[in-house]
Design a protein around this motif. Structure first.
Motif, mmCIF file in Angstrom:
data_model
loop_
_atom_site.group_PDB
_atom_site.id
_atom_site.type_symbol
_atom_site.label_atom_id
_atom_site.label_comp_id
_atom_site.label_asym_id
_atom_site.label_seq_id
_atom_site.Cartn_x
_atom_site.Cartn_y
_atom_site.Cartn_z
ATOM 1 N N GLU A 132 28.073 -4.390 -14.537
ATOM 2 C CA GLU A 132 27.045 -4.915 -15.440
ATOM 3 C C GLU A 132 27.631 -5.500 -16.723
ATOM 4 N N ASP A 133 28.923 -5.354 -16.932
ATOM 5 C CA ASP A 133 29.578 -6.012 -18.060
ATOM 6 C C ASP A 133 29.939 -7.461 -17.748
ATOM 7 N N THR A 134 29.774 -7.860 -16.512
ATOM 8 C CA THR A 134 30.071 -9.235 -16.123
ATOM 9 C C THR A 134 29.184 -10.211 -16.886
ATOM 10 N N ALA A 135 29.821 -11.147 -17.581
ATOM 11 C CA ALA A 135 29.081 -12.098 -18.415
ATOM 12 C C ALA A 135 30.055 -13.072 -19.055
ATOM 13 N N MET A 136 29.496 -14.096 -19.669
ATOM 14 C CA MET A 136 30.274 -14.945 -20.560
ATOM 15 C C MET A 136 30.227 -14.286 -21.929
ATOM 16 N N TYR A 137 31.380 -14.093 -22.508
ATOM 17 C CA TYR A 137 31.477 -13.445 -23.806
ATOM 18 C C TYR A 137 31.813 -14.477 -24.880
#
Length: 117
Positions: free
Chosen positions: A89-94
């Motif tokens: 769930e940390d998968t993302a564009m940062y």
């Protein structure tokens, strides 16, 4: 002209770690307030963490408390987001941001983080 350049994203397995970097140029004081945001596909952008250097106040969204740490290298005008025990769930564009009252006057271009199980 202020520029923020991020690096350090990538693909890791669950439980792994990454350190995101945000190097600033153009002004020395913008990292007196620094922040990180993220946006996953189909979701709204959320503030992950921020820090005010002068007061020492920090903020972490609940889902990352105890796993992520924001820090600053004043000499190199860079700030970091250390991410440990990563979850899918940390998968993302940062995105890093800095400056202004809510640490978001200036933005980086984004770096992708993908956590696989």
């Amino acid at each position: 002209q202020v520029q923020l350049v991020e690096s350090g994203g990538g693909s890791v397995q669950v439980g792994g770690s990454l350190r995101l970097s945000c190097e600033g140029s153009g002004r020395r004081d913008i990292f007196d307030c620094m922040s990180w945001f993220r946006q996953a596909p189909g979701k709204e952008r959320e503030r992950v963490a921020h820090a005010f250097v002068e007061s020492g106040d920090t903020y972490y969204t609940d889902s990352v408390k105890g796993r992520f740490t924001i820090s600053r290298d004043k000499v190199h005008n860079t700030h970091y987001l250390q991410m440990n025990n990563l979850k899918p769930e940390d998968t993302a564009m940062y995105y890093c941001a800095a400056g202004g009252v809510i640490c978001s006057d200036y933005w980086g271009q984004g770096t992708q983080v993908t956590v696989s199980s």
